[in-house]
Design an enzyme around this catalytic site. Structure first.
Site: not given
Lengths: 400, 97
Positions: A182, A322, A359
């Site tokens: 990520c 995030h 995401h």
């Protein structure tokens, strides 16, 4: 110290192709959630995602150098399309820069595994091989050598899009691919920033691309149990910081940038959209997918970034979090923000654009960096959507 | 026999055209793959794979480039490997079967 500016942006997002389409979506608080239609997901625990609404044929038609298509997996194609827009947007001319000081730094994951055809072929090859049983690997090689297209292994390499970008734009400086899940593209942008700041490069193409909304990606994240399974309410299922959150929604896309040294941009007549003034990266050295309860690594990263920028916590006006929508991330991230910003954390708007686009894994940092640059440009903070119920442990201003 | 030969020529040209994304009409028999058509070694792998599947033949590593001569430099191969050379290589392979 050399100043580093952003002079070009290109985005392919779950809203479609182009930076404007992306900004229209996130600034208006729209969701890009949709039911999975690229493959039959009826037996999967999660049956929705935020994929790019363009098929492979449509993506192929957008790629300028058609010959490179055969070496590109889906995320590779998304990367090239976003870069084309970013380079055009910046107006940088590869024939008029010092090519040895023009670099590339791209965040990417395991690319070929995202291709549906590749997954199908692999399953078929393994199944055929099992027919041989006692000589499984001989059978496998027999199948691979006859049925697997020779470009398939190349498509699997994370660095192929970076290499194709470097070839297309004659970027002969450092050519870097960052594969850190990520954080891949945040680090890719950060490393490019450092190389310009410390005089190794004058300009760079940087960003990230990923496409995990594939059978492989959906399977992988389902096994890890980190995605929302709220299929009945998929349009509002991704709920970062909300008490009823049950995991993230997978997204897909690419965001790319041209960044360069300030004088370099000014001299060639480029337009400055933002300045990057600080970056830091740390590691918890804790567990693979857990964060330590004290959020020490996140705290140090934010503190070091502030130090790198020579500004104080009070100077921060907005945080693009995030904010994945998992129980653990949102709680720990909130705690980390409070530790770094203290009292000031109560007055900083913190939003999760993942609530709208999902995401994007290796491209998450890049598309969220784009959200920040555009927020500065349009002087508007994108919201966190689907936030309804307050979680006692997540008590900041989430721009809901 | 002539019809088969013509078919090989057409099919090979089409494969090269698809792989290199160059219009079929622009590919002449004398065109050098690496020099005139901007091919790279990876393209040759793709072309080889498509030829194998289309004609049901098996081509070993480097067989196409070695068909223009052994122990040649890359530059020499680039000068000699033309579309008609690949066509005649394929015809020879088919005849050997």
């Amino acid at each position: 110290m050399r100043k580093v500016v952003v002079s070009g942006i290109g985005i392919v997002s779950p809203f479609g192709n182009g930076t404007d389409i992306f900004w229209q979506g996130i600034s208006k608080g729209k969701t890009a959630a949709r039911l999975i239609s690229a493959f039959d997901a009826s037996d999967f625990p999660t049956r929705f995602c935020a994929n790019v609404p363009l098929g492979d044929t449509e993506l192929d038609a957008l790629i300028e150098n058609q010959k490179t298509i055969k070496t590109l997996s889906r995320p590779g194609k998304l990367a090239i399309i976003a870069v084309q827009e970013a380079v055009k947007h910046s107006g940088i001319d590869p024939d008029r820069v010092n090519n040895f000081r023009f670099g590339t730094s791209i965040g990417a994951a395991g690319l070929g595994l995202t291709d549906i055809d590749y997954t199908k072929n692999l399953v078929k090859l393994v199944r055929d091989s099992e027919a041989g049983k006692d000589d499984f690997f001989s059978q496998l090689w027999y199948g691979v050598s006859r049925k697997l297209h020779p470009m398939t292994p190349l498509k699997n390499l994370s660095n192929i899009p970076t290499a194709q970008i470097a070839i297309k734009y004659k970027a002969m400086g450092e050519c870097l691919t960052v594969t850190t899940a990520c954080t891949s593209s945040s680090q890719a942008i950060g490393e490019a920033y450092r190389k310009i700041k410390y005089g190794i490069l004058d300009a760079a193409i940087c960003g990230g691309s990923d496409s995990m909304t594939s059978p492989f990606g959906v399977s992988a994240f389902s096994i890890l149990g980190v995605m929302s399974k709220n299929n009945d309410e998929y349009l509002t299922a991704c709920r970062p910081f909300d008490k009823t959150r049950d995991g993230f929604m997978l997204g897909e896309g690419s965001a790319m940038f041209v960044i360069e040294e300030y004088e370099h941009c000014i001299k060639r007549g480029g337009t400055i959209f933002a300045e990057i003034i600080g970056y830091a990266s740390t590691n918890d050295a804790f567990r693979l997918t857990d964060e330590p309860p004290d959020a020490a690594g996140s705290v140090r990263a934010m503190q070091n970034a502030l130090k790198d920028a020579s500004i104080s916590a009070e100077d921060i006006d907005y945080i693009n979090a995030h904010g994945t929508g998992t129980k653990m991330n949102d709680k720990t991230e909130t705690y980390a923000i409070k530790r770094v910003f203290g009292e000031h954390s109560k007055s900083i708007p913190v939003s999760s654009t993942k609530s709208m686009i999902g995401h994007l894994i290796a491209a998450a940092g890049a598309i969220e960096f784009a959200a920040c640059v555009l927020a500065l440009q349009y002087k508007l903070i994108p919201p966190t959507i689907n936030y309804r119920f307050k979680d006692e442990e997540c008590n900041l201003d989430y721009v809901s | 026999m002539e019809a088969v030969s013509e078919k090989v020529e057409t099919t090979v040209t089409e494969i090269i055209s698809r792989s290199l994304r160059i219009d079929v009409g622009k590919i002449v028999a004398q065109a050098r793959l690496f020099v005139d058509l901007d091919a790279e070694s990876l393209d040759l792998l793709d072309i080889r794979y498509e030829i194998e599947n289309k004609f049901g033949i098996k081509i070993s590593d480097n067989e196409i480039t070695e068909s223009v001569g052994r122990n040649l430099t890359q530059k020499e191969i680039g000068e000699l490997l033309t579309v008609e050379r690949v066509v005649s290589f394929v015809k020879d392979k088919i005849n050997q079967q």
